[in-house]
Write a protein that holds these residues in place. Structure first.
Motif, mmCIF file in Angstrom:
data_model
loop_
_atom_site.group_PDB
_atom_site.id
_atom_site.type_symbol
_atom_site.label_atom_id
_atom_site.label_comp_id
_atom_site.label_asym_id
_atom_site.label_seq_id
_atom_site.Cartn_x
_atom_site.Cartn_y
_atom_site.Cartn_z
ATOM 1 N N TYR A 68 -35.021 -58.640 -0.700
ATOM 2 C CA TYR A 68 -35.553 -58.311 -2.019
ATOM 3 C C TYR A 68 -34.636 -57.269 -2.638
ATOM 4 O O TYR A 68 -34.142 -56.386 -1.952
ATOM 5 C CB TYR A 68 -36.982 -57.768 -1.915
ATOM 6 N N GLU A 69 -34.445 -57.405 -3.955
ATOM 7 C CA GLU A 69 -33.559 -56.496 -4.671
ATOM 8 C C GLU A 69 -34.256 -55.956 -5.907
ATOM 9 O O GLU A 69 -35.425 -56.262 -6.145
ATOM 10 C CB GLU A 69 -32.256 -57.224 -5.019
ATOM 11 N N ASP A 70 -33.515 -55.195 -6.711
ATOM 12 C CA ASP A 70 -34.063 -54.551 -7.903
ATOM 13 C C ASP A 70 -34.981 -55.491 -8.684
ATOM 14 O O ASP A 70 -34.597 -56.619 -9.002
ATOM 15 C CB ASP A 70 -32.938 -54.102 -8.840
ATOM 16 N N GLY A 71 -36.185 -55.007 -8.985
ATOM 17 C CA GLY A 71 -37.120 -55.773 -9.806
ATOM 18 C C GLY A 71 -38.029 -56.697 -9.020
ATOM 19 O O GLY A 71 -38.919 -57.320 -9.601
ATOM 20 N N THR A 83 -36.932 -58.656 4.840
ATOM 21 C CA THR A 83 -38.177 -58.901 5.568
ATOM 22 C C THR A 83 -37.896 -59.818 6.754
ATOM 23 O O THR A 83 -37.030 -60.696 6.682
ATOM 24 C CB THR A 83 -39.274 -59.515 4.671
ATOM 25 N N TYR A 84 -38.649 -59.560 7.841
ATOM 26 C CA TYR A 84 -38.483 -60.299 9.088
ATOM 27 C C TYR A 84 -39.848 -60.744 9.590
ATOM 28 O O TYR A 84 -40.850 -60.043 9.411
ATOM 29 C CB TYR A 84 -37.842 -59.383 10.155
ATOM 30 N N THR A 85 -39.876 -61.905 10.236
ATOM 31 C CA THR A 85 -41.124 -62.374 10.834
ATOM 32 C C THR A 85 -41.485 -61.477 12.009
ATOM 33 O O THR A 85 -40.689 -60.642 12.440
ATOM 34 C CB THR A 85 -40.993 -63.826 11.352
ATOM 35 N N ILE A 86 -42.651 -61.699 12.548
ATOM 36 C CA ILE A 86 -43.113 -60.910 13.693
ATOM 37 C C ILE A 86 -42.185 -61.089 14.894
ATOM 38 O O ILE A 86 -42.058 -60.217 15.742
ATOM 39 C CB ILE A 86 -44.583 -61.252 14.038
ATOM 40 N N ARG A 119 -50.387 -58.103 7.975
ATOM 41 C CA ARG A 119 -49.008 -58.226 7.516
ATOM 42 C C ARG A 119 -48.324 -59.339 8.298
ATOM 43 O O ARG A 119 -48.399 -59.380 9.519
ATOM 44 C CB ARG A 119 -48.241 -56.922 7.748
ATOM 45 N N MET A 120 -47.660 -60.218 7.570
ATOM 46 C CA MET A 120 -46.968 -61.350 8.192
ATOM 47 C C MET A 120 -45.500 -61.028 8.471
ATOM 48 O O MET A 120 -44.838 -61.773 9.175
ATOM 49 C CB MET A 120 -47.050 -62.583 7.283
ATOM 50 N N SER A 121 -45.005 -59.958 7.871
ATOM 51 C CA SER A 121 -43.593 -59.638 8.058
ATOM 52 C C SER A 121 -43.384 -58.125 8.111
ATOM 53 O O SER A 121 -44.234 -57.352 7.688
ATOM 54 C CB SER A 121 -42.753 -60.245 6.922
#
Length: 194
Positions: free
Chosen positions: A113-116, A102-105, A131-133
């Motif tokens: 983020y990974e599995d789970g 994920t990246y900021t605007i 959405r913030m990212s």
């Protein structure tokens, strides 16, 4: 199928008839039963995968059943954008397998983020926020899309899971805002040095 083949051998059916019967049964099985079996296998797999997601692991079977009925599996390839900063939130995601960044605007990386894991929760739980990212798949990733309109059905306000998700949403919001502020300060510092 093995029983059919054994029966035909015992009765000494000619090979052409054995081939025709096998073809017939494969056709009948595929058309009539296979779809139903595919659905059952998919539901069972979804159920097991939802149970394996950390935040959902302690939920009752009834709640997990509601979630399984509500999610939609999606697959993203490396570089695919799952959600974009500034857009209105329609859903959140549970990451079955793969890696998503994920990246900021402003393009500053916030986390992986990974599995789970799950993400997209901030804008789903805080409806006044867009959405913030931006989320981008880093590798082939299978996710469950969980639509916003079903969120309150599965996670009623004031339930323990709702409170946990809200707390985590606020922590993530703080991470995003901190990353944006660091990026802003870096840009100001860089401009002042020139």
């Amino acid at each position: 199928m093995n029983q059919l083949q054994e029966y035909m051998r015992n009765k000494e059916f000619p090979m052409y008839l054995q081939d025709r019967l096998i073809l017939y049964y494969e056709y009948r099985y595929q058309k009539k039963y296979f779809r139903r079996m595919q659905q059952e296998i998919a539901r069972y797999s979804s159920y097991q995968l939802i149970k394996s997601i950390k935040i959902l692991s302690g939920l009752s079977e009834q709640v997990i059943d509601k979630i399984v009925d509500s999610v939609r599996p999606e697959v993203y390839l490396p570089g695919d954008i799952l959600m974009k900063a500034g857009n209105t939130a329609e859903c959140m995601y549970f990451l079955v397998h793969g890696t998503v960044a994920t990246y900021t605007i402003n393009g500053k990386e916030v986390c992986h983020y990974e599995d789970g894991d799950y993400f997209g929760i901030v804008a789903v739980m805080l409806p006044e926020r867009k959405r913030m990212s931006t989320a981008v798949a880093l590798e082939i990733s299978k996710l469950f899309r969980f639509d916003k309109k079903l969120f309150n059905i599965c996670f009623p306000v004031n339930s323990e899971i709702y409170e946990t998700l809200l707390h985590n949403a606020l922590v993530r919001l703080k991470q995003i805002l901190t990353a944006e502020e660091k990026q802003r300060l870096y840009i100001i510092e860089s401009a002042n040095k020139q």
